[in-house]
Design an enzyme around this catalytic site. Structure first.
Site, PDB file in Angstrom:
ATOM      1  N   GLU A  82      41.008  42.178  13.187  1.00  0.00           N
ATOM      2  CA  GLU A  82      42.402  42.233  12.733  1.00  0.00           C
ATOM      3  C   GLU A  82      42.401  42.969  11.406  1.00  0.00           C
ATOM      4  OE1 GLU A  82      45.219  41.202  14.146  1.00  0.00           O
ATOM      5  OE2 GLU A  82      44.307  40.377  15.952  1.00  0.00           O
TER       6      GLU A  82
ATOM      7  N   VAL B  68      34.776  46.375   5.758  1.00  0.00           N
ATOM      8  CA  VAL B  68      34.051  45.159   6.143  1.00  0.00           C
ATOM      9  C   VAL B  68      34.134  44.972   7.665  1.00  0.00           C
ATOM     10  CG1 VAL B  68      33.873  42.663   5.818  1.00  0.00           C
ATOM     11  CG2 VAL B  68      34.397  44.123   3.872  1.00  0.00           C
TER      12      VAL B  68
ATOM     13  N   CYS C  52      49.339  42.822   5.778  1.00  0.00           N
ATOM     14  CA  CYS C  52      48.855  43.876   6.657  1.00  0.00           C
ATOM     15  C   CYS C  52      49.987  44.569   7.407  1.00  0.00           C
ATOM     16  CB  CYS C  52      47.858  43.292   7.648  1.00  0.00           C
ATOM     17  SG  CYS C  52      48.544  41.914   8.560  1.00  0.00           S
TER      18      CYS C  52
ATOM     19  N   GLY D 186      40.650  41.345   7.905  1.00  0.00           N
ATOM     20  CA  GLY D 186      40.384  41.936   6.593  1.00  0.00           C
ATOM     21  C   GLY D 186      40.417  43.447   6.659  1.00  0.00           C
ATOM     22  N   GLY D 187      39.786  44.066   5.683  1.00  0.00           N
ATOM     23  CA  GLY D 187      39.829  45.522   5.571  1.00  0.00           C
ATOM     24  C   GLY D 187      38.885  46.231   6.539  1.00  0.00           C
TER      25      GLY D 187
HETATM   26  P1  NAD Z   1      38.992  39.810   1.867  1.00  0.00           P
HETATM   27  O1  NAD Z   1      38.456  40.461   0.644  1.00  0.00           O
HETATM   28  O2  NAD Z   1      39.474  38.419   1.786  1.00  0.00           O
HETATM   29  O3  NAD Z   1      37.881  39.959   2.976  1.00  0.00           O
HETATM   30  C1  NAD Z   1      38.065  39.407   4.240  1.00  0.00           C
HETATM   31  C2  NAD Z   1      36.883  38.552   4.563  1.00  0.00           C
HETATM   32  O4  NAD Z   1      35.719  39.366   4.644  1.00  0.00           O
HETATM   33  C3  NAD Z   1      36.603  37.477   3.522  1.00  0.00           C
HETATM   34  O5  NAD Z   1      36.395  36.253   4.171  1.00  0.00           O
HETATM   35  C4  NAD Z   1      35.367  37.995   2.826  1.00  0.00           C
HETATM   36  O6  NAD Z   1      34.544  36.961   2.341  1.00  0.00           O
HETATM   37  C5  NAD Z   1      34.674  38.756   3.917  1.00  0.00           C
HETATM   38  N1  NAD Z   1      33.823  39.819   3.386  1.00  0.00           N
HETATM   39  C6  NAD Z   1      34.054  40.612   2.337  1.00  0.00           C
HETATM   40  N2  NAD Z   1      33.036  41.480   2.169  1.00  0.00           N
HETATM   41  C7  NAD Z   1      32.138  41.218   3.153  1.00  0.00           C
HETATM   42  C8  NAD Z   1      30.882  41.779   3.524  1.00  0.00           C
HETATM   43  N3  NAD Z   1      30.345  42.784   2.845  1.00  0.00           N
HETATM   44  N4  NAD Z   1      30.260  41.255   4.583  1.00  0.00           N
HETATM   45  C9  NAD Z   1      30.795  40.248   5.288  1.00  0.00           C
HETATM   46  N5  NAD Z   1      31.992  39.681   4.990  1.00  0.00           N
HETATM   47  C10 NAD Z   1      32.649  40.157   3.929  1.00  0.00           C
HETATM   48  O7  NAD Z   1      40.182  40.606   2.457  1.00  0.00           O
HETATM   49  P2  NAD Z   1      40.524  42.100   2.299  1.00  0.00           P
HETATM   50  O8  NAD Z   1      39.567  42.914   3.077  1.00  0.00           O
HETATM   51  O9  NAD Z   1      40.796  42.470   0.882  1.00  0.00           O
HETATM   52  O10 NAD Z   1      41.942  42.012   3.067  1.00  0.00           O
HETATM   53  C11 NAD Z   1      42.828  43.023   2.999  1.00  0.00           C
HETATM   54  C12 NAD Z   1      42.751  43.857   4.252  1.00  0.00           C
HETATM   55  O11 NAD Z   1      42.885  43.029   5.376  1.00  0.00           O
HETATM   56  C13 NAD Z   1      43.865  44.869   4.343  1.00  0.00           C
HETATM   57  O12 NAD Z   1      43.365  46.052   4.884  1.00  0.00           O
HETATM   58  C14 NAD Z   1      44.823  44.226   5.324  1.00  0.00           C
HETATM   59  O13 NAD Z   1      45.639  45.143   5.997  1.00  0.00           O
HETATM   60  C15 NAD Z   1      43.892  43.503   6.225  1.00  0.00           C
HETATM   61  N6  NAD Z   1      44.551  42.355   6.839  1.00  0.00           N
HETATM   62  C16 NAD Z   1      44.759  42.383   8.163  1.00  0.00           C
HETATM   63  C17 NAD Z   1      45.430  41.327   8.759  1.00  0.00           C
HETATM   64  C18 NAD Z   1      45.703  41.319  10.226  1.00  0.00           C
HETATM   65  O14 NAD Z   1      46.093  40.266  10.726  1.00  0.00           O
HETATM   66  N7  NAD Z   1      45.519  42.408  10.933  1.00  0.00           N
HETATM   67  C19 NAD Z   1      45.851  40.258   7.988  1.00  0.00           C
HETATM   68  C20 NAD Z   1      45.600  40.263   6.642  1.00  0.00           C
HETATM   69  C21 NAD Z   1      44.935  41.317   6.060  1.00  0.00           C
END
Ligand code: NAD
Length: 502
Positions: A234, A216, A269, A212-213
């Site tokens: 990741e 977080v 990503c 994710g981002g």
């Molecule tokens: P998202 O909003 O789905 O969040 C990811 C996860 O974090 C979810 O399961 C969510 O429930 C959890 N989450 C959110 N807020 C939280 C908190 N405060 N505490 C604990 N858990 C929490 O995804 P996103 O962040 O919008 O995803 C986009 C980002 O992820 C982009 O920066 C992208 O580059 C990155 N990404 C990376 C990869 C990789 O493989 N490196 C793949 C996909 C996305």
């Protein structure tokens, strides 16, 4: 139409609200205790258990392909072929590879030992870590959930998966299907959002893999610190694509388009975040991109069924904010149309947006593509280095020197020359970021390793015991020992002879 309307988005978020109270920190503690108990009984350690679970996942992907495609359509309007290639097929290959290689991966690896410890032998034993947590993201909601799960199972761990609440159809499908195909006593899916993730994160895990981002990511890492839990993060970032004039222009344009708009419509990503090219070459590149975009998505690409939609209104608003920033609209050279009802934004190219604009300071994660021009292509290095290290960096050129310079000078999680995003599909390459784009890696054998502890096992024998290492220490013993560590083979042989006599 399979677009999710705003009212259905609202209904889904209120469902998510209702779910919030259904799983709290006490439930999470019980869950971890239960799974730890099963792990400690050795349930997940055998080859047979691991391979049975992997076959279960493989079977699930085969048998439930239609439902999976429907869920991806509901969550993101993912075009079927894209969903098949980037989620189902990659996952299936990952599972099959793990099944095929598992015995080999599990086998202890013999390693050399120093002469000083003769006679001895040594091996590296891969042991499971215990109970691991996987938190995944919404953009490839099936692949990013199950691919790490495959690694965790292959390594012999009990697993809890929390899929993203922002892809609710896939999350719900995973939660319904997985227990039918794998051992629910050691592999669980917990659906939900921040509240459920937070309840899980306060527990003690043996490893956490988070996708994710960055923001977080920091929360996850801080929570893991409390228990000294290792993490794989990741994350994302701004992935640059450098385009030289010495290229096959048509192929370059097609591959950039695929890595941007045919890759979850930029919500990836490793999607192309921005292009760097020379001032002279930019007009040619833009023309080629315009021509190929029209061929791929038609004259009015915003209505094309061959691009995913923006995941939800909040991301749509975030992206339109990037477009609506002062002075940005005049930089649009292609596209720019938006459709809030259908959560669609046309493939949009912008030329020379300011360096300090949101488009160049934030990860775009959508169908907007700025092109930054430089006088000499070599100027790209300073521009890339001025930003956090990206998850992926791309270069298009036929120039060998430039390729070498790019590989030597650009630090990125991964790199691809003359294409985009495809490195993600190569299981013999580790996938992960560096510095702010993440830490740790997975895919193929790297997934197995990410969820294993490499235990050093050293064997000594009772034969050949040498008093030289024991007190009382004498000048002769010291001399012999120094010779032994010198590395000079003849001196060592002489010393060994003396040593056996001593
Ligand atoms: P998202 O909003 O789905 O969040 C990811 C996860 O974090 C979810 O399961 C969510 O429930 C959890 N989450 C959110 N807020 C939280 C908190 N405060 N505490 C604990 N858990 C929490 O995804 P996103 O962040 O919008 O995803 C986009 C980002 O992820 C982009 O920066 C992208 O580059 C990155 N990404 C990376 C990869 C990789 O493989 N490196 C793949 C996909 C996305």
């Amino acid at each position: 139409m399979l677009f999710q309307s705003k009212s259905s988005s609202a209904a889904l978020s209120s469902m998510a609200e209702e779910r919030k109270i259904s799983f709290d920190a006490d439930d999470a503690a019980l869950l971890v205790e239960e799974l730890r108990g099963r792990f400690n009984l050795g349930r997940t350690k055998s080859y047979e258990w691991r391979v049975t679970q992997l076959k279960g996942i493989s079977k699930m992907i085969d048998e439930r392909e239609k439902e999976i495609l429907e869920a991806l359509q509901k969550d993101l309007s993912k075009p079927e072929i894209e969903a098949f290639l980037t989620e189902i097929n990659l996952l299936s290959s990952s599972c099959k590879l793990a099944i095929k290689e598992l015995k080999h991966w599990m086998m202890p690896k013999k390693v050399k030992t120093p002469l000083l410890t003769f006679p001895s032998s040594a091996e590296i034993v891969s042991e499971p870590l215990g109970v691991v947590l996987i938190i995944s993201a919404w953009n490839f909601p099936l692949l990013l959930s199950l691919d790490p799960v495959i690694g965790a199972i292959a390594a012999g761990n009990a697993v809890v998966l929390k899929p993203s609440e922002l892809a609710p159809a896939t999350s719900s499908l995973l939660s319904n299907l997985l227990p039918k195909y794998v051992d629910n006593a050691a592999i669980r899916v917990i659906e939900g959002g921040v509240s459920e993730a937070s309840a899980l994160l306060v527990q003690k895990w043996d490893k956490i893999l988070y996708t994710g981002g960055r923001q977080v990511g920091k929360i996850v890492m801080a929570a893991a610190t409390e228990h000294l839990t290792p993490v794989v993060l990741e994350l994302g970032g701004k992935c640059p694509t450098v385009v030289d004039s010495n290229v096959d222009l048509r192929v370059t344009a097609r591959r950039i388009i695929t890595g941007k708009w045919a890759c979850n419509n930029g919500q990836a990503c490793i999607g192309v975040d921005y292009i760097i090219t020379t001032k002279d070459f930019a007009p040619k590149l833009i023309d080629a991109l315009r021509r190929e975009i029209e061929k791929f998505f038609g004259k009015d690409p915003i209505v094309s069924k061959d691009t995913s939609r923006i995941v939800n209104l909040s991301h749509f608003t975030r992206l339109t904010k990037l477009l609506n920033e002062d002075g940005i609209s005049s930089k649009i050279v292609l596209g720019g149309q938006t459709d809030e009802n259908n959560l669609k934004i046309a493939p949009t190219i912008l030329l020379d947006v300011p360096e300090d604009s949101l488009l160049m300071t934030e990860e775009i994660f959508g169908p907007l593509l700025p092109i930054i021009t430089v006088q000499r292509l070599e100027d790209c290095f300073n521009l890339i280095k001025s930003k956090p290290k990206p998850l992926a960096a791309y270069l298009f050129t036929k120039d060998r020197q430039l390729k070498k310079k790019f590989i030597d000078n650009v630090s990125a999680g991964g790199m691809l020359i003359n294409d985009t995003a495809l490195h993600f599909t190569v299981p013999t390459l580790p996938f992960g970021g560096v510095e702010e784009s993440g830490m740790g890696s997975y895919h193929g054998k790297f997934s197995f390793e990410a969820f294993s502890h490499k235990k050093a096992v050293f064997h000594r024998f009772f034969l050949g015991d040498q008093s030289i290492r024991y007190p009382p220490y004498t000048p002769t013993k010291t001399k012999i020992l120094k010779t032994l560590v010198s590395g000079d083979i003849f001196r060592i042989i002489r010393a060994l002879v003396r040593c056996f006599k001593a």
